[in-house]
Each structure stands twice: as C-alpha cells, then as structure tokens.
Design an enzyme around this catalytic site. Sequence first.
Site, PDB file in Angstrom:
ATOM      1  N   ASP A  76       0.830  -1.208   0.000  1.00 63.52           N
ATOM      2  CA  ASP A  76       0.000   0.000   0.000  1.00 63.52           C
ATOM      3  C   ASP A  76       0.863   1.257   0.000  1.00 63.52           C
ATOM      4  OD1 ASP A  76       0.710  -0.728   2.701  1.00 63.52           O
ATOM      5  OD2 ASP A  76      -0.759   0.715   3.448  1.00 63.52           O
ATOM      6  N   GLU A 139       0.036  -1.308   5.575  1.00 60.58           N
ATOM      7  CA  GLU A 139       1.131  -0.920   6.482  1.00 60.58           C
ATOM      8  C   GLU A 139       0.985   0.542   6.881  1.00 60.58           C
ATOM      9  OE1 GLU A 139       5.082   0.670   7.694  1.00 60.58           O
ATOM     10  OE2 GLU A 139       3.794   1.319   6.057  1.00 60.58           O
ATOM     11  N   HIS A 355       6.122   9.986   1.201  1.00 57.25           N
ATOM     12  CA  HIS A 355       4.913  10.653   1.692  1.00 57.25           C
ATOM     13  C   HIS A 355       4.855  12.116   1.247  1.00 57.25           C
ATOM     14  CE1 HIS A 355       4.257   7.603   5.225  1.00 57.25           C
ATOM     15  NE2 HIS A 355       4.817   7.039   4.174  1.00 57.25           N
TER      16      HIS A 355
END
Length: 385
Positions: A76, A139, A355
């Site tokens: 993911d 996760e 991210h």
Amino acid sequence: MSLSDAELLERLVAFDTTSSESNLPMADYVAGYLRTAGAQVELQLSPEKDKANVVASVGPVADGSRRGLVLSGHMDVVPAREGGWRHSPFELANEGDRFVARGACDMKGFLAVAMNLAAERAGSASLRSPLALIFTFDEEVGCLGARYFVEQWPAARSLPAQAIIGEPTSLSVARAHKGHLKLKITLEGRSAHSGYPHLGVNAIEPAASVVDALAHLRRTLETEQVDGRDLFPEVPFVPLNVGTIAGGSAINVVPDRCTIEVGIRPLPGGSSAELLERVRAAVTPAAGGLPLTIEELSDTPPLLLPDDSALHRYLCTLVDQKADEAVSFATDGGWFQKLGMDCAIFGPGAIAVAHRPNEWIAKDDLVRARLLVSQTIDHFCVEVH
Ligand SMILES: [Zn+2]
C-alpha cells in the site's frame, strides 16, 4: 515475460494501492508474476476479503532450522491527493537520474527488486535454503496486514528467521525503531439548542481539559530516562502527539461528541499496554465525569535487532557501516519479530522524500539494492555456514 527492475516498478506503481483501496489487483499481479517464474505463492486474504498479503517462496521448503532469508515490504501507499505533483502520481516518470511516482520510494522500488531476485533464483536452482517474500497490505495505516499475517500464520509452519524490511533507508542498516500506538478518545455529551444549554451537555469543553492532561503527560514522558534511549539521540524519549480533534456540528448546537486522536511511540522494550493505562489515568479525571471511551486504533510494536545478530553483522559489513542506526518510523518488522524473526530495516530510496509529492527513487539506488540484496541472498540462502 520477465521485466527489468525499472519495468516492473512501472507496472507496480500503476496500481493505485492507496490504503483506502483494495490491493487485490496488485496482489494478483505479483502472485502471477512470481508463479510464472516458478515460485510457490499464496494469497492471504484480509478478514473483509478486499485485501491480501502475498507470501511466496523459492528454493527448499523452510524447515525447523529456520535458515534462509525473508524479503518483506508493504504494497500500500499513502494517498496522492496533495498538490504539487508534476505528473500523474500513478505513472512512473523517468526524470534523469531518478524515477518519480507515488510508491517509487516507499516502497515499490524494493518490491520490484525483491520480486525479480526471487524470480531469477527460482530459475537457477542454486538455493540451499529458502528465500521467502512477504508483501503486506495496510502498512501505512498501522501495519494491519503484518499484524494479521503474524496472528494467522500457523505455528507449525516454518519461516526463515532473518528478514530484510526494505523500507527506504538509503541502504543503510537500521536495527531499531519505536512502536506506534494509535488511540481515539471519544467524549460523549448530549446535544441541544444552544439557546437552551441546560438541556444538553457540551462535549467539547471537557475535551479541552483532556487535551491539557495529554499535554501534561507528553511533558512528563519527555523527561523520563527510558531504556534504549541511546539508540534515538534525536528524540531520546517516548513522544506523544495529539494528532486530531473533531467535534461539534454547528455554532448553535451544543456539541454531543468530541474525538481526540493520539499517537504514542514506545521505545524497544516499552509497553504499549502500560502507556494506554497512563493515558486512561490522565484523561479520565480531566473529563470531569463525562463518559469517555478510549479505542485502540492500532498498535505497532517497536523493533530491536541485536547488534551482534548474524543479519546485522552481515549487512553492516556489506555496506561498511560502523555506527548503530535506528529509524523514526514504525514498520511491519515490529510484528514479524513476534514470529521469532530477526528484522533489519534496509532498503533503497530516502525516507525524506516519501509521503511527499514527486516522491522519487534514484536509479543508482535500485541498482545498488539489487547488488546488495543479491549478495545477502547468496550469504543466507546459498553458502553453507
Ligand atoms: Zn513504507
């Protein structure tokens, strides 16, 4: 049929595996790719059957000796809705010395390398000990797939006891991380017209005291001399973060509910159960008698790999690393440890670009990861010790 690491990475990032979405299309693709190469592959479906972990192995069947090696990563990715992307986040962009896409760094680059190395070894028949892949779901929302894997894995089935968690560390070796306990505190009041406040119970006002109590607990935690703090010189304590607060529906309504989400990161050896009790002891009196519930959203255990373990020693020698390193994010390794696995955090790409928009991985890092992980496979799965 077999693809280069870059071509495979391009396929993997094209699956939108944001944690809120099903990862089954990607899991099926990964399973098919590895099966075609000759690996033994199984999908472990999530309880809701909309997601899956992929478990694959090549070489001999794992036995009680627990020799061999596990390569693990999550499938993911975090959402790609932030502004600033130069192109579609689910298309791999080739930009000079780097590849750019959501998941390129965290962590489909490592997955592509791991899949191809396993596929090649499946064809070569050189392995004397098993090489296993464990690719997980969810996760990024609390290591839920890894937890499910650990809880469901039959005790009688062996797995290799050495594992590389290929999270981005720029290929340095990390042997520890903190855990992450995520809590949701809900205060229940009673709604009413704000002109008739005596008919309601305001849930937001006592929430302010609860936040205050949490801030007090945070400051206390920051002063405590916990074991293992030397591994985390930058933040040598248990951090507590009041992450979100939500309550109320309109300015003329007495709010009947307020929720506060809190994250706490215990050090290796620390107890999340004890931290939960400390939160409870702090917030319950602060709520002033208002009913309050504390829900555990997820609890990723901390990780510690002994510095003299075979895996740590081998990897440090491989990359010529002298210093002990730890990372400041939690990983699936915290859970895998509970199956008696020694886990090192070691992967291509820099965590600093994960991210974020235009997340990237250096092409050199992919090449280097292939070389280093391949050597590690030789060490743990081919050479006789
Ligand atoms: Zn990650």
